[in-house]
Design a protein around this motif. Structure first.
Motif, mmCIF file in Angstrom:
data_model
loop_
_atom_site.group_PDB
_atom_site.id
_atom_site.type_symbol
_atom_site.label_atom_id
_atom_site.label_comp_id
_atom_site.label_asym_id
_atom_site.label_seq_id
_atom_site.Cartn_x
_atom_site.Cartn_y
_atom_site.Cartn_z
ATOM 1 N N UNK A 70 0.857 -1.185 0.000
ATOM 2 C CA UNK A 70 0.000 0.000 0.000
ATOM 3 C C UNK A 70 0.896 1.238 0.000
ATOM 4 N N UNK A 71 0.778 2.043 -1.022
ATOM 5 C CA UNK A 71 1.573 3.260 -1.164
ATOM 6 C C UNK A 71 0.700 4.462 -0.829
ATOM 7 N N UNK A 72 1.130 5.259 0.132
ATOM 8 C CA UNK A 72 0.382 6.430 0.576
ATOM 9 C C UNK A 72 1.240 7.675 0.325
ATOM 10 N N UNK A 73 0.605 8.704 -0.228
ATOM 11 C CA UNK A 73 1.271 9.986 -0.469
ATOM 12 C C UNK A 73 0.753 10.983 0.555
ATOM 13 N N UNK A 89 -7.278 8.770 5.064
ATOM 14 C CA UNK A 89 -6.675 8.143 3.887
ATOM 15 C C UNK A 89 -6.420 6.663 4.134
ATOM 16 N N UNK A 90 -5.927 6.305 5.300
ATOM 17 C CA UNK A 90 -5.683 4.904 5.611
ATOM 18 C C UNK A 90 -6.982 4.113 5.688
ATOM 19 N N UNK A 91 -8.064 4.738 6.142
ATOM 20 C CA UNK A 91 -9.349 4.048 6.155
ATOM 21 C C UNK A 91 -9.816 3.729 4.738
ATOM 22 N N UNK A 130 -8.229 10.179 -0.873
ATOM 23 C CA UNK A 130 -8.697 9.311 -1.944
ATOM 24 C C UNK A 130 -7.784 8.104 -2.033
ATOM 25 N N UNK A 131 -8.292 7.022 -2.581
ATOM 26 C CA UNK A 131 -7.511 5.795 -2.748
ATOM 27 C C UNK A 131 -8.089 5.021 -3.924
ATOM 28 N N UNK A 132 -7.213 4.350 -4.664
ATOM 29 C CA UNK A 132 -7.623 3.519 -5.791
ATOM 30 C C UNK A 132 -6.872 2.208 -5.730
ATOM 31 N N UNK A 179 -4.150 7.175 17.008
ATOM 32 C CA UNK A 179 -4.543 7.319 15.604
ATOM 33 C C UNK A 179 -4.336 6.009 14.859
ATOM 34 N N UNK A 180 -4.975 5.919 13.713
ATOM 35 C CA UNK A 180 -4.854 4.719 12.885
ATOM 36 C C UNK A 180 -3.427 4.547 12.381
#
Length: 439
Positions: free
Chosen positions: A261-264, A339-341, A307-309, A382-383
């Motif tokens: 999982x890549x998060x910006x 975002x993580x959710x 947002x996430x895709x 926090x998550x």
């Protein structure tokens, strides 16, 4: 080159044909003044030669108006955009010009196409190209090579076809009023270090517990073999079966997917360009890990909105990721937990987490805990902190010196010392295009 793409949306406008407009050039005004003075002088002094000069001048203007108007009205233009445009890389726009007249050729046809940002900017850049000669009943393609320097969503509006032929005494033009197209300019791709893959949570090429098998639709065709008991009938290759006289089925090579999982974290500070570097780096990693034996599971963005895709190994999955990154807007305060959710909703379990951020992990944890205390009734971490306690997080701070372990030094140095981009859309001309800034 395609005229219909996922990342290009066509908006229908008025279907009525726009009228052809006409305007005298500087040379045309001079010829008209010569004709007026000749007509007045010939009438007052009785000189037929001046009247002849006036008649020739006005005749040339009438001929210019009629021929120039007809050429513009007989010109049909279709615009075709490239499938992908990356910021900082040349892209080619293609225009197909058709001469609808049965006998008369076209010449000196110019196309003016405005390019502007979808929101925010008030100015635009004018892309100019054209064709010198086009025979009757012929279609020719002309290209315009442009380089858009900033990512984002852009609008290509109603282009204009014009001509000054045959005598350049006047200009006739007609605006296209059928379609407007929006296109996403993807983030600029960076140059990664040769050893960047070793920094990933799971080594690419090795089989680990967090590597998932893809579905049949993402498998690679390997060959044919004889039918075995238990094989699905839908995999039978009927042509080979008819040729051999016995059932043969298609065999696929199962792929492995890196469950990552890549998060910006598009948190922006004042007068800082780090958010753009983080978005570009995420886009580069997504492109490098697309297809083949590895693919990202989920890509999420924390900016003005979360947002996430789901990415996957398909080309369309990569386009979804790049389109989301192109439209990301950095913000001074982002919600990483939200975002993580979103990312967890797209993944059945918590995959390995890699975050590309403009700040350190400790700063992000403090900010996430503070936001969790404000929104939660019960005092809970926090998550992001819960995720850290369960599994290690690969945290990439683009504002820290450790970024040199990921990005080539020349690129990172140039990005860190570059000034913030101008709010106007920047387009750099190549060989086939002229650009004119219009405020």
């Amino acid at each position: 080159m395609r005229s219909q793409r996922i990342d290009i949306h066509q908006h229908s406008a008025s279907r009525s044909r726009q009228p052809t407009r006409h305007r005298l050039t500087r040379l045309g005004f001079q010829v008209m003044l010569i004709g007026v003075f000749g007509l007045i002088g010939g009438a007052l002094n009785g000189l037929n030669l001046l009247v002849v000069v006036a008649a020739i001048s006005f005749g040339a203007l009438v001929m210019q108006w009629r021929v120039c108007r007809d050429m513009v009205e007989l010109t049909n233009v279709e615009r075709r955009l490239p499938a992908e445009i990356f910021a900082g890389s040349p892209a080619r726009l293609r225009y197909q010009i058709t001469n609808r007249h049965r006998i008369r050729p076209l010449w000196l046809i110019r196309i003016d196409d405005p390019l502007r940002r979808f929101t925010g900017a008030t100015g635009y850049q004018m892309i100019r190209t054209g064709i010198g000669w086009l025979s009757a009943r012929r279609t020719a393609s002309v290209d315009a090579d442009v380089t858009v320097m900033r990512r984002g969503r852009y609008v290509l509006g109603r282009w204009r076809a014009s001509s000054v032929a045959p005598l350049a005494l006047s200009t006739a033009w007609r605006d296209q009023a059928t379609t407007m197209e929006t296109i996403d300019v993807y983030p600029q791709l960076l140059t990664l270090q040769p050893t960047w893959r070793q920094r990933l949570p799971a080594r690419i090429g090795s089989v680990s517990s967090n590597a998932q098998r893809q579905g049949v639709a993402d498998d690679v065709f390997f060959g044919l073999r004889e039918y075995r008991h238990g094989d699905s009938p839908k995999y039978i290759h009927w042509r080979t079966t008819a040729r051999l006289g016995q059932p043969a089925v298609r065999q696929f090579e199962q792929q492995q997917r890196l469950d990552l999982c890549l998060v910006v974290d598009a948190h922006c500070f004042e007068e800082s360009h780090d958010a753009e570097i983080a978005i570009s780096m995420a886009a580069t990693i997504a492109v490098e890990l697309s297809g083949g034996l590895t693919a990202l599971s989920v890509v999420a963005v924390a900016g003005e909105s979360s947002d996430a895709v789901s990415s996957g190994a398909s080309r369309e999955g990569l386009r979804r990721v790049l389109r989301m990154l192109a439209r990301t807007q950095p913000a001074p305060s982002v919600d990483l937990d939200a975002t993580l959710e979103y990312a967890m909703e797209l993944s059945p379990h918590r995959p390995d987490l890699m975050v590309v951020s403009t700040r350190s992990l400790s700063e992000a944890l403090l900010h996430a805990d503070a936001m969790a205390d404000q929104t939660s009734i019960h005092a809970q971490p926090s998550l992001l902190r819960q995720w850290q306690r369960r599994s290690p997080i690969t945290w990439i701070n683009v504002a820290d010196e450790e970024i040199h372990g990921w990005i080539a030094s020349d690129v990172s140095d140039r990005s860190n010392h570059s000034e913030a981009p101008s709010p106007q859309p920047a387009v750099r001309p190549e060989t086939s295009v002229e650009l004119e800034a219009v405020p």
